[in-house]
Write a protein that holds these residues in place. Structure first.
Motif, PDB file in Angstrom:
ATOM      1  N   LYS A 560       0.830  -1.203   0.000  1.00  0.00           N
ATOM      2  CA  LYS A 560       0.000   0.000   0.000  1.00  0.00           C
ATOM      3  C   LYS A 560       0.864   1.252   0.000  1.00  0.00           C
ATOM      4  N   LEU A 561       1.924   1.255   0.802  1.00  0.00           N
ATOM      5  CA  LEU A 561       2.834   2.404   0.836  1.00  0.00           C
ATOM      6  C   LEU A 561       3.497   2.615  -0.527  1.00  0.00           C
ATOM      7  N   GLU A 562       3.916   1.513  -1.145  1.00  0.00           N
ATOM      8  CA  GLU A 562       4.557   1.629  -2.451  1.00  0.00           C
ATOM      9  C   GLU A 562       3.582   2.159  -3.490  1.00  0.00           C
ATOM     10  N   GLU A 567       1.727   6.853  -6.721  1.00  0.00           N
ATOM     11  CA  GLU A 567       0.737   7.893  -6.998  1.00  0.00           C
ATOM     12  C   GLU A 567       1.319   9.277  -6.783  1.00  0.00           C
ATOM     13  N   ALA A 568       2.131   9.433  -5.722  1.00  0.00           N
ATOM     14  CA  ALA A 568       2.767  10.732  -5.459  1.00  0.00           C
ATOM     15  C   ALA A 568       3.718  11.113  -6.586  1.00  0.00           C
ATOM     16  N   GLY A 602       1.612  -6.511 -12.331  1.00  0.00           N
ATOM     17  CA  GLY A 602       1.589  -7.911 -11.924  1.00  0.00           C
ATOM     18  C   GLY A 602       0.709  -8.163 -10.725  1.00  0.00           C
ATOM     19  N   HIS A 603      -0.194  -7.214 -10.418  1.00  0.00           N
ATOM     20  CA  HIS A 603      -1.153  -7.326  -9.308  1.00  0.00           C
ATOM     21  C   HIS A 603      -0.439  -7.441  -7.952  1.00  0.00           C
ATOM     22  N   GLN A 604       0.779  -6.961  -7.879  1.00  0.00           N
ATOM     23  CA  GLN A 604       1.474  -6.966  -6.602  1.00  0.00           C
ATOM     24  C   GLN A 604       1.271  -5.660  -5.842  1.00  0.00           C
ATOM     25  N   LEU A 605       0.735  -4.648  -6.523  1.00  0.00           N
ATOM     26  CA  LEU A 605       0.480  -3.368  -5.879  1.00  0.00           C
ATOM     27  C   LEU A 605      -0.969  -2.954  -6.113  1.00  0.00           C
ATOM     28  N   THR A 611      -3.587   5.784 -12.347  1.00  0.00           N
ATOM     29  CA  THR A 611      -2.183   5.967 -11.961  1.00  0.00           C
ATOM     30  C   THR A 611      -1.262   5.211 -12.914  1.00  0.00           C
ATOM     31  N   LEU A 612      -1.661   4.010 -13.324  1.00  0.00           N
ATOM     32  CA  LEU A 612      -0.850   3.234 -14.261  1.00  0.00           C
ATOM     33  C   LEU A 612      -0.728   3.960 -15.595  1.00  0.00           C
ATOM     34  N   LYS A 613      -1.830   4.543 -16.084  1.00  0.00           N
ATOM     35  CA  LYS A 613      -1.779   5.286 -17.346  1.00  0.00           C
ATOM     36  C   LYS A 613      -0.849   6.492 -17.234  1.00  0.00           C
ATOM     37  N   GLN A 614      -0.914   7.178 -16.100  1.00  0.00           N
ATOM     38  CA  GLN A 614      -0.063   8.346 -15.897  1.00  0.00           C
ATOM     39  C   GLN A 614       1.403   7.945 -15.841  1.00  0.00           C
ATOM     40  N   ALA A 615       1.696   6.792 -15.221  1.00  0.00           N
ATOM     41  CA  ALA A 615       3.078   6.322 -15.149  1.00  0.00           C
ATOM     42  C   ALA A 615       3.608   5.990 -16.548  1.00  0.00           C
ATOM     43  N   ARG A 616       2.753   5.368 -17.388  1.00  0.00           N
ATOM     44  CA  ARG A 616       3.187   5.055 -18.759  1.00  0.00           C
ATOM     45  C   ARG A 616       3.445   6.343 -19.548  1.00  0.00           C
TER      46      ARG A 616
END
Length: 637
Positions: A560-562, A567-568, A602-605, A611-616
């Motif tokens: 959760k922290l990761e 997100e930050a 990988g569903h680990q987070l 957020t995933l789209k923004q990271a890409r």
């Protein structure tokens, strides 16, 4: 075929193909089958060899010699049990020889969404057995003795028992063609995705089941049948894939249920001595389910025999008994395990309307001196035609000597003292007994209240008891999380560079601080039971269940922290940050963002799709700012 000889099982027919490594890609034959079952085994009784593995289906699934031997011995009732007719029970064994097939993404997804207590086992196999013993004049022994065994990593005891009750009787009549057809049908089933209600066709019947999810709310009343679509034929709706009839299991020992809950919570070594594998396995599974939603983190064996590969490990007197719940039927264990601190003796299951005879707690030392009816040891030879069939299960004359590798002892007359039903322990409960619950259950018996209602009352009591115990621990763990304002994308003190590789750390769990917090946030807020809660928590800290719970909760909090940290990062202005940065710094940012993205995908987070789209998008933006040669390296064609 001798189970211990290591000989290959008979080849199955049809789509099975040649033996291979056992690894199945998601689109390969039997991939859907392996989402539910590892294999199906047929165990028969050979007059010269004893239990023998007749068939493994599909034939490309590999079992080690030790696993074959364990399945063979555990698939037949012990000779003491004398089970005639049809019997269903279950066992659990260790997997030997490392991982047999790779875990696919679907397996991990199913595990991540399932309750902790219902996730598939990575190091153990469950065996679900349908055993038949009937007179057969055509057999040299005079009896037909055979078991159909479903081997799975899923603890879905209710589902697989229902499946066996449909398949096994038909298989015993039609043999291999029937089994092949059933396996092909299972290979068409959808994956057991948590939260879904599935229709599973088999042999002209549709089983409708709901796969539990960790977000499901526990039911406080009897399970209600879920609505289903109109199907022909109408589906057989299973109220649960895993839940047993708790009241029927615990009815003979109702007065001790709360103490048994404490013993299970603390991971204490416990022996269940039962008259048959069916009673043994149901009682052990009922005990391990008492802690839901807390995962049972100790070892448990619903049915255990003197031929088990862990026999010496569990019966040695050179060290303390292991943290395991053993279900046994052989009176030989009375002497072998008399040094264990807790022994539960249960008799034959009672009819639903009978009042249970509540037996007072007994000291373990009384096991040696009880005045009870003597029982025959399995080493005794059969004396009548009826006895010959009864003691023939598993082979006459086989007992502890054979398990130790020596020759079976010659037939001899011996007597073993069977203790009267009850709980033999020197343990003193920390919590006071809930007498109101006991009176309510006994009154329900007198009024012939339906068993599912009685089970719902008992299950709700155990659930609320476990939740009251766990809530203070959850509340304290939540207080160890860093504050939201401390989760920033950049390292202090400059808050500009470099990118923080890890989010803030979770504070350590301090037992003394937690115990002090119980004064204002303890279980007394949600539970009316009085007693020594502090003493129970102190003993719990030393148990495998605390270690298992703490590791899982800390892992979830770290994920959760990761996720919050990612997100930050995605909320920061990357373009402004990139001004004046060297190529090394920019490439380092790309590599770190990609690593986080791979873990999240990988569903680990627990990361939102936005957020995933923004990271890409950030990764593409950063790479586009680099020279062409670096872009080719980071994004090869």
């Amino acid at each position: 075929m001798d189970a211990g000889s290591g000989a290959e099982p008979h080849r199955a027919r049809g789509r099975l193909g040649a033996p291979c490594s056992g690894a199945r890609a998601p689109g390969a034959p039997w991939a859907r089958f392996s989402a539910w079952l590892e294999c199906v085994c047929v165990v028969t009784f050979d007059l010269e060899l004893g239990q023998a593995l007749e068939l493994v289906y599909p034939s490309d699934f590999r079992l080690t010699d030790k696993e074959k031997s364990s399945i063979c011995y555990l698939s037949f009732p012990d000779s003491h049990s004398g089970c005639l007719g049809d019997t269903q029970f279950s066992f659990r064994i260790r997997q030997c020889g490392g991982q047999r097939r790779p875990w696919h993404t679907d397996d991990r997804h199913c595990d991540s969404g399932a309750p902790a207590s219902l996730q598939r086992e990575h190091a153990h196999y469950f065996g679900y057995v349908y055993f038949r013993q009937v007179k057969d004049s055509s057999a040299r022994r005079g009896y037909f003795q055979k078991s159909l065994v479903l081997v799975s990593r899923l603890p879905f005891v209710r589902l697989f028992q229902a499946l066996l009750s449909l398949v096994a009787p038909e298989y015993f009549d039609k043999l291999t063609p029937c089994l092949e057809a059933v396996c092909n049908e299972i290979d068409q089933w959808p994956a057991p995705v948590p939260g879904q209600t599935l229709n599973l066709p088999v042999m002209g019947v549709v089983l409708q089941v709901h796969i539990p999810s960790r977000v499901d709310k526990p039911e406080s009343g009897p399970p209600a049948q879920r609505s289903h679509e109109n199907l022909l034929p109408a589906p057989v709706v299973l109220s649960s894939v895993h839940e047993l009839d708790l009241f029927r299991c615990f009815q003979p020992v109702l007065a001790h249920v709360q103490m048994l809950w404490e013993l299970v919570l603390l991971g204490e070594p416990l022996v269940v001595l039962a008259p048959s594998p069916a009673v043994s396995s149901e009682m052990v599974l009922a005990l391990t389910s008492c802690l839901q939603p807390l995962k049972f983190c100790c070892d448990y064996r619903p049915y255990f025999t003197v031929h088990d590969s862990e026999f010496k490990e569990f019966t040695t007197r050179t060290q303390a008994p292991p943290n395991v719940v053993l279900g046994v039927t052989n009176p030989f264990f009375i002497k072998t395990l008399q040094h264990w601190p807790h022994i539960l003796r249960v008799g034959e299951p009672r009819m639903s309307g009978d009042l249970p005879k509540q037996v007072k707690l007994k000291k373990p030392s009384r096991l040696k001196t009880l005045d009870t009816k003597p029982g025959l040891c399995p080493a005794s030879p059969p004396r009548t035609e009826q006895a010959q069939g009864r003691w023939g299960v598993g082979g006459a004359g086989r007992c502890a000597g054979a398990a130790k590798g020596g020759a079976p002892p010659p037939p001899r007359a011996c007597r073993a003292t069977l203790p009267s039903p009850g709980l033999y322990t020197a343990y003193t409960a920390h919590l006071h007994r809930d007498k109101a619950l006991l009176r309510r259950l006994l009154k329900g018996l007198q009024k012939k209240r339906p068993s599912d209602v009685q089970t719902a009352l008992l299950r709700r009591h155990l659930l609320e008891l476990t939740q009251s115990f766990i809530f203070p621990l959850e509340h304290y763990m939540a207080s160890l999380m860093p504050l939201q304002k401390s989760i920033t994308p950049w390292k202090a003190p400059r808050l500009t560079w470099p990118l923080s590789q890890t989010p803030p750390q979770i504070r350590p769990f301090r037992q003394d601080d937690f115990l002090r917090s119980l004064e204002h946030a303890g279980p007394q807020l949600t539970c009316v039971l009085k007693g020594d809660w502090l003493g129970l928590y102190r003993r719990f800290f030393k148990s495998p269940h605390f270690d298992g719970w703490y590791r899982q909760r800390r892992k979830e909090m770290a994920q959760k922290l990761e996720a919050l940290h990612l997100e930050a990062i995605c909320e920061a202005n990357i373009e402004v940050w990139m001004k004046g940065k060297s190529e090394v710094e920019v490439v380092d940012l790309v590599l770190k963002l990609r690593e986080r993205l791979v873990r999240a995908q990988g569903h680990q987070l627990p990361v939102k799709e936005a957020t995933l789209k923004q990271a890409r998008l950030y990764i593409e933006t950063v790479i586009s700012s680099l020279p062409k040669d670096l872009q080719v390296i980071l994004c090869p064609p």
